[in-house]
Design a protein around this motif. Sequence first.
Motif, mmCIF file in Angstrom:
data_model
loop_
_atom_site.group_PDB
_atom_site.id
_atom_site.type_symbol
_atom_site.label_atom_id
_atom_site.label_comp_id
_atom_site.label_asym_id
_atom_site.label_seq_id
_atom_site.Cartn_x
_atom_site.Cartn_y
_atom_site.Cartn_z
ATOM 1 N N ARG A 168 1.013 -1.145 0.115
ATOM 2 C CA ARG A 168 -0.088 0.192 -0.054
ATOM 3 C C ARG A 168 0.904 1.270 0.037
ATOM 4 O O ARG A 168 2.176 1.083 0.497
ATOM 5 C CB ARG A 168 -1.134 0.117 1.147
ATOM 6 C CG ARG A 168 -0.280 0.022 2.365
ATOM 7 C CD ARG A 168 -1.429 -0.015 3.560
ATOM 8 N NE ARG A 168 -0.910 -0.701 5.048
ATOM 9 C CZ ARG A 168 -1.452 -0.631 5.956
ATOM 10 N NH1 ARG A 168 -2.697 -0.449 5.960
ATOM 11 N NH2 ARG A 168 -0.838 -1.277 7.143
ATOM 12 N N SER A 169 0.225 2.197 -0.253
ATOM 13 C CA SER A 169 1.048 3.539 -0.503
ATOM 14 C C SER A 169 0.152 4.794 -0.322
ATOM 15 O O SER A 169 -1.266 4.561 -0.709
ATOM 16 C CB SER A 169 1.599 3.665 -2.057
ATOM 17 O OG SER A 169 2.111 4.638 -2.090
ATOM 18 N N LYS A 170 0.679 5.741 0.568
ATOM 19 C CA LYS A 170 -0.089 6.930 0.649
ATOM 20 C C LYS A 170 0.860 8.031 0.547
ATOM 21 O O LYS A 170 1.587 8.601 1.188
ATOM 22 C CB LYS A 170 -0.541 7.038 2.140
ATOM 23 C CG LYS A 170 -1.341 8.002 2.751
ATOM 24 C CD LYS A 170 -1.676 7.675 4.347
ATOM 25 C CE LYS A 170 -2.107 9.110 5.003
ATOM 26 N NZ LYS A 170 -2.519 8.843 6.578
ATOM 27 N N GLN A 171 0.182 8.782 -0.549
ATOM 28 C CA GLN A 171 1.137 9.974 -0.986
ATOM 29 C C GLN A 171 0.595 11.163 -0.307
ATOM 30 O O GLN A 171 -0.638 11.409 -0.532
ATOM 31 C CB GLN A 171 0.887 9.927 -2.801
ATOM 32 C CG GLN A 171 1.711 11.002 -3.123
ATOM 33 C CD GLN A 171 3.277 11.104 -3.404
ATOM 34 O OE1 GLN A 171 3.720 9.787 -3.294
ATOM 35 N NE2 GLN A 171 3.880 11.868 -3.051
ATOM 36 N N SER B 25 5.198 10.961 2.773
ATOM 37 C CA SER B 25 4.378 9.996 2.186
ATOM 38 C C SER B 25 4.978 8.569 2.926
ATOM 39 O O SER B 25 5.938 8.502 3.381
ATOM 40 C CB SER B 25 4.617 9.986 0.565
ATOM 41 O OG SER B 25 4.056 10.992 0.049
ATOM 42 N N TRP C 188 1.686 1.748 10.587
ATOM 43 C CA TRP C 188 0.924 2.579 9.708
ATOM 44 C C TRP C 188 0.220 3.807 9.974
ATOM 45 O O TRP C 188 -0.297 3.525 11.092
ATOM 46 C CB TRP C 188 0.193 1.459 8.540
ATOM 47 C CG TRP C 188 -0.561 2.372 7.576
ATOM 48 C CD1 TRP C 188 -1.963 3.080 7.428
ATOM 49 C CD2 TRP C 188 -0.047 2.515 6.075
ATOM 50 N NE1 TRP C 188 -2.054 3.734 6.077
ATOM 51 C CE2 TRP C 188 -0.689 3.278 5.274
ATOM 52 C CE3 TRP C 188 1.231 1.893 5.690
ATOM 53 C CZ2 TRP C 188 -0.488 3.456 4.121
ATOM 54 C CZ3 TRP C 188 1.638 2.393 4.438
ATOM 55 C CH2 TRP C 188 0.625 3.011 3.638
#
Length: 126
Positions: A78-81, A86, A125
């Motif tokens: 998963r990725s959170k920009q 980030s 996270w």
Amino acid sequence: MQQNSCPCGSGKPFAQCCDLYLSGKAYPNTAEALMRSRFSAFVTGNLPYLRKTWHPDTCPEVKQDDLNTRWTRLEVLRSKQGLKKSVVEFKAFFEDEEGERAMQEISLFKLHKKRWVYVGPLETWP
């Protein structure tokens, strides 16, 4: 994986993917792209690129001998920009005398001098 496909797992040819960053022709514009390119740098042993993309406050003294691990594949979980920081969670697979194993990390990236850089691992996270 095709021989000329990018180690980062994008499915694109290396020359049209991470090699653009590793060769200095471009710079990743997202933290996930930077993380993928850093994985490719570990695979290809590109120490100058790793140093350039590591935040100067957290960059350890890395030597070429530290890049001897045989990395085999990458999975971005998963990725959170964000605008200034980030987070990317990934699994990086490698082979050793015990066979294939994986390390998993939640990585923090920040903008430094208008470029994304790797800061370090996070415990959880955000």
